[in-house]
Design a protein around this motif. Structure first.
Motif, mmCIF file in Angstrom:
data_model
loop_
_atom_site.group_PDB
_atom_site.id
_atom_site.type_symbol
_atom_site.label_atom_id
_atom_site.label_comp_id
_atom_site.label_asym_id
_atom_site.label_seq_id
_atom_site.Cartn_x
_atom_site.Cartn_y
_atom_site.Cartn_z
ATOM 1 N N SER A 14 14.991 41.436 -28.827
ATOM 2 C CA SER A 14 16.040 40.697 -29.524
ATOM 3 C C SER A 14 16.653 41.566 -30.619
ATOM 4 O O SER A 14 16.298 42.741 -30.773
ATOM 5 N N SER A 41 18.806 42.143 -25.445
ATOM 6 C CA SER A 41 19.887 41.254 -25.873
ATOM 7 C C SER A 41 21.081 42.046 -26.394
ATOM 8 O O SER A 41 20.959 43.225 -26.763
ATOM 9 N N SER A 44 20.466 43.172 -29.923
ATOM 10 C CA SER A 44 19.494 44.256 -30.067
ATOM 11 C C SER A 44 20.121 45.615 -29.813
ATOM 12 O O SER A 44 19.637 46.639 -30.323
ATOM 13 N N VAL A 113 8.175 39.016 -26.328
ATOM 14 C CA VAL A 113 9.430 39.148 -27.057
ATOM 15 C C VAL A 113 9.146 39.969 -28.301
ATOM 16 O O VAL A 113 8.446 39.528 -29.219
ATOM 17 N N ALA A 116 11.049 39.851 -32.262
ATOM 18 C CA ALA A 116 11.691 38.546 -32.096
ATOM 19 C C ALA A 116 12.429 38.188 -33.379
ATOM 20 O O ALA A 116 11.818 38.099 -34.449
ATOM 21 N N SER A 117 13.723 37.996 -33.268
ATOM 22 C CA SER A 117 14.518 37.581 -34.419
ATOM 23 C C SER A 117 14.325 36.090 -34.673
ATOM 24 O O SER A 117 13.861 35.342 -33.796
ATOM 25 N N SER A 120 16.268 34.171 -32.076
ATOM 26 C CA SER A 120 15.615 34.009 -30.776
ATOM 27 C C SER A 120 14.461 33.020 -30.871
ATOM 28 O O SER A 120 14.232 32.228 -29.946
ATOM 29 N N LEU A 133 17.271 36.244 -22.265
ATOM 30 C CA LEU A 133 16.031 36.343 -23.018
ATOM 31 C C LEU A 133 15.475 34.962 -23.323
ATOM 32 O O LEU A 133 14.291 34.680 -23.093
ATOM 33 N N GLN A 134 16.310 34.093 -23.854
ATOM 34 C CA GLN A 134 15.855 32.746 -24.183
ATOM 35 C C GLN A 134 15.483 31.960 -22.927
ATOM 36 O O GLN A 134 14.496 31.208 -22.921
#
Length: 224
Positions: A14, A41, A44, A113, A116-117, A120, A133-134
């Protein structure tokens, strides 16, 4: 390990800071003989460009990935050599919601992940599936496969903490990207590898990325 039937780990990257964590996890999986399905992503890509100077492009993903994985956490190029293992990687564009891993019938061991932000984390916790991704993370949860979410943010606000609790209750492993020092880190790569190693631990993937605690005080201050 690969046994002739490809069953990969899906790695989602992410937009959070921490692209060296993702690179270390990817190297660790490939070194362990695991197959990888990679989702990078859109956000990213900006982080990767900012942190490494590497432009990750769909049409040239293999070359860009090789350059990224070869780079050390200190930014030094050609620190690692994984070029002979990239055949075990399959790349899926973040906007491809018809990609293989978007379906629960697609064989996968689970998903990591990293980093991971908070965006996200929120998207997965709320089941938004706004990008691949999600979507893959949601599929991983519904199929009761391992999902490790390496959160890279500080400080954390109350809403993000609630989302993290939601993920934990759904069966995910919420793993803050928090390096430790008892393993005897002497280089930035050691700190990165510790976090990557903990991600792989949570997934049950063997590795030798850091020195494990064995109850011996002072072990981290002694050189091997």
């Amino acid at each position: 390990m690969n046994d002739g039937k490809r069953t990969p780990w899906v790695v989602g990257v992410s937009g959070a800071s921490g692209t060296p964590y993702a690179a270390a996890v990817l190297r660790g999986l490939l070194t362990a003989g695991e197959s990888v399905d990679l989702v990078v992503s859109r956000a990213s890509r900006l982080t990767l460009l900012d942190e490494t100077g590497i432009a990750f492009r769909d049409a040239h993903w293999r070359e860009d990935l090789a350059t990224w994985l070869a780079r050390g956490a200190d930014g030094k190029p050609d620190t690692f050599d994984v070029s002979d293992r990239l055949d075990d990687v399959r790349y899926w564009a973040a906007g491809d919601l018809a990609a293989g891993p978007s379906s629960g019938s697609y064989p996968a061991k689970g998903m990591l992940v990293v980093p991971a932000s908070t965006a996200s984390v929120a998207g997965v916790a709320l089941g938004l599936s706004k990008d691949l991704l999600q979507r893959v993370a949601s599929v991983t949860l519904k199929e009761r496969r391992p999902l490790v979410v390496a959160v890279r943010e500080t400080p954390l606000n109350g809403q993000t903490l609630k989302h993290m609790v939601t993920l934990d209750e759904a069966g995910a492993v919420v793993l803050p990207a928090s390096p430790a020092f008892y393993a005897g880190a002497t280089h930035i790569q050691d700190l990165v590898d510790f976090v990557a190693g903990r991600v792989l631990d949570a997934a049950g993937v063997p590795h030798e990325l850091y020195r494990r605690w064995e109850g011996d005080l002072g072990g981290g201050s002694r050189s091997d």
